[in-house]
Design a protein around this motif. Structure first.
Motif, PDB file in Angstrom:
ATOM      1  N   ASN A 277      40.144  51.562  32.957  1.00 55.45           N
ATOM      2  CA  ASN A 277      41.100  50.567  32.692  1.00 55.45           C
ATOM      3  C   ASN A 277      42.068  50.714  33.765  1.00 55.45           C
ATOM      4  N   GLN A 278      42.494  51.656  34.505  1.00 55.63           N
ATOM      5  CA  GLN A 278      43.471  51.601  35.337  1.00 55.63           C
ATOM      6  C   GLN A 278      42.639  50.720  36.659  1.00 55.63           C
ATOM      7  N   VAL A 279      41.404  50.991  36.958  1.00 55.21           N
ATOM      8  CA  VAL A 279      40.695  50.444  38.018  1.00 55.21           C
ATOM      9  C   VAL A 279      40.741  48.910  37.296  1.00 55.21           C
ATOM     10  N   THR A 280      40.433  48.589  36.439  1.00 58.19           N
ATOM     11  CA  THR A 280      40.254  47.309  35.913  1.00 58.19           C
ATOM     12  C   THR A 280      41.613  46.398  36.055  1.00 58.19           C
ATOM     13  N   ILE A 281      42.933  46.893  35.715  1.00 61.78           N
ATOM     14  CA  ILE A 281      44.049  46.326  35.812  1.00 61.78           C
ATOM     15  C   ILE A 281      44.653  46.399  37.106  1.00 61.78           C
ATOM     16  N   PHE A 282      44.330  47.413  37.910  1.00 63.82           N
ATOM     17  CA  PHE A 282      44.594  47.266  39.456  1.00 63.82           C
ATOM     18  C   PHE A 282      43.926  46.050  40.053  1.00 63.82           C
ATOM     19  N   ALA A 283      42.537  45.966  39.827  1.00 60.76           N
ATOM     20  CA  ALA A 283      41.891  44.730  40.556  1.00 60.76           C
ATOM     21  C   ALA A 283      42.185  43.548  40.207  1.00 60.76           C
TER      22      ALA A 283
ATOM     23  N   ILE B 212      36.887  39.621  52.062  1.00 56.30           N
ATOM     24  CA  ILE B 212      36.921  41.029  51.895  1.00 56.30           C
ATOM     25  C   ILE B 212      37.279  41.317  50.537  1.00 56.30           C
ATOM     26  N   TRP B 213      38.275  40.796  50.011  1.00 50.07           N
ATOM     27  CA  TRP B 213      38.696  41.231  48.681  1.00 50.07           C
ATOM     28  C   TRP B 213      37.615  40.986  47.341  1.00 50.07           C
ATOM     29  N   LEU B 214      37.145  39.956  47.664  1.00 55.36           N
ATOM     30  CA  LEU B 214      36.070  39.685  46.625  1.00 55.36           C
ATOM     31  C   LEU B 214      34.849  40.573  46.802  1.00 55.36           C
ATOM     32  N   PHE B 215      34.556  40.975  47.789  1.00 54.91           N
ATOM     33  CA  PHE B 215      33.748  42.118  48.057  1.00 54.91           C
ATOM     34  C   PHE B 215      34.336  43.601  47.390  1.00 54.91           C
ATOM     35  N   VAL B 216      35.435  43.733  47.644  1.00 57.14           N
ATOM     36  CA  VAL B 216      36.172  44.952  47.241  1.00 57.14           C
ATOM     37  C   VAL B 216      36.073  44.945  45.619  1.00 57.14           C
ATOM     38  N   ARG B 217      36.479  43.802  45.191  1.00 60.42           N
ATOM     39  CA  ARG B 217      36.662  43.602  43.704  1.00 60.42           C
ATOM     40  C   ARG B 217      35.404  43.658  43.164  1.00 60.42           C
ATOM     41  N   MET B 218      34.356  43.174  43.652  1.00 65.03           N
ATOM     42  CA  MET B 218      32.937  43.595  43.156  1.00 65.03           C
ATOM     43  C   MET B 218      32.608  44.931  42.970  1.00 65.03           C
TER      44      MET B 218
ATOM     45  N   ASP C 268      38.777  39.405  34.138  1.00 66.36           N
ATOM     46  CA  ASP C 268      37.774  38.775  34.967  1.00 66.36           C
ATOM     47  C   ASP C 268      37.846  37.252  34.930  1.00 66.36           C
ATOM     48  N   VAL C 269      38.440  36.927  33.828  1.00 67.91           N
ATOM     49  CA  VAL C 269      38.648  35.367  33.949  1.00 67.91           C
ATOM     50  C   VAL C 269      39.940  34.967  34.714  1.00 67.91           C
ATOM     51  N   ILE C 270      40.996  35.840  34.417  1.00 66.55           N
ATOM     52  CA  ILE C 270      42.259  35.824  35.106  1.00 66.55           C
ATOM     53  C   ILE C 270      42.101  35.919  36.731  1.00 66.55           C
ATOM     54  N   SER C 271      41.552  36.593  36.969  1.00 64.52           N
ATOM     55  CA  SER C 271      41.183  37.151  38.422  1.00 64.52           C
ATOM     56  C   SER C 271      40.437  35.798  39.292  1.00 64.52           C
ATOM     57  N   ASP C 272      39.288  35.560  38.459  1.00 67.96           N
ATOM     58  CA  ASP C 272      38.502  34.474  38.983  1.00 67.96           C
ATOM     59  C   ASP C 272      39.506  33.024  39.185  1.00 67.96           C
ATOM     60  N   SER C 273      40.203  32.808  38.289  1.00 66.89           N
ATOM     61  CA  SER C 273      40.976  31.630  38.171  1.00 66.89           C
ATOM     62  C   SER C 273      42.073  31.612  39.264  1.00 66.89           C
ATOM     63  N   ALA C 274      42.448  32.807  39.699  1.00 68.15           N
ATOM     64  CA  ALA C 274      43.419  32.922  40.551  1.00 68.15           C
ATOM     65  C   ALA C 274      43.159  32.977  41.904  1.00 68.15           C
ATOM     66  N   LEU C 275      41.803  33.404  42.245  1.00 69.29           N
ATOM     67  CA  LEU C 275      41.262  33.511  43.435  1.00 69.29           C
ATOM     68  C   LEU C 275      40.551  31.925  43.705  1.00 69.29           C
TER      69      LEU C 275
END
Length: 199
Positions: A29-35, A61-67, A95-102
């Motif tokens: 969960n910590q990894v999920t929230i951090f991402a 770069i971030w999209l790869f790290v996030r993956m 996932d939905v929040i991150s995708d929308s933001a990016l």
């Protein structure tokens, strides 16, 4: 064939790092929230400074790290007994929040416009919702393509790289956005069909 199908090999490469993180007391969960937090921050930064094309080197770069982080949080949950109901909610929502933001920064970059990018964001969210709906109906979580999360990450990472390298995006890139919309519609249909076939 989608990029998602390469995930098992990617996970094998990340397994030693995942074990180290577990030994350090890091949870899924910590990894999920951090991402998610980093994704929202980068999205805000790129919206604010969308005219500074060099900043968009950050995106691929971030999209790869996030993956990688998405793979790690999944392995921590499954392989280190960290599965939880909260984790399930966090995984899908972030996932939905991150995708929308990016994806949002491209609404401020020609030749894209608000309508195109917002439609991509909407269909991306819809495809993930339909994927989760399989579980709700007692079937499996659907990851059918051809425009899943990993494929979208590749496409927007490419857009970011082109913009960072050349300082502009050409008109033909807009039609790639239209193609993404078409493929997202097909993805939504495929996830519903696959879910219905799975009895």
């Amino acid at each position: 064939m989608t990029i998602y199908e390469l995930k098992p090999k990617f996970q094998n490469l990340l397994r030693p790092l995942t074990t180290k993180l577990f030994n350090l007391g890091i949870t899924a969960n910590q990894v999920t929230i951090f991402a998610c937090i980093v994704s929202v921050f980068i999205g805000f930064l790129l919206v604010k400074f969308s005219h500074v094309s060099a900043l968009f080197f950050i995106l691929p770069i971030w999209l790869f790290v996030r993956m990688a982080l998405n793979a790690i949080d999944g392995m921590l949950a499954r392989e280190f007994n960290q599965k939880s109901a909260l984790g399930g909610y966090l995984n899908e929502a972030t996932d939905v929040i991150s995708d929308s933001a990016l994806y949002l920064p491209f609404a401020f970059i020609a030749p894209f416009d608000w309508g195109t990018i917002m439609l991509i964001i909407f269909l991306s969210q819809l495809s993930e919702f339909l994927g989760v709906l399989g579980q709700v109906l007692g079937r499996s979580r659907r990851y059918d393509g051809p425009m899943g999360k990993s494929d979208r990450a590749f496409a927007f990472g490419l857009f970011g790289m082109l913009y960072a390298c050349f300082g502009e995006l050409w008109q033909w890139v807009y039609y790639l956005g239209v193609l993404i919309i078409v493929l997202l519609v097909i993805t939504c249909i495929n996830r519903v069909r696959s879910g219905l076939k799975e009895a």
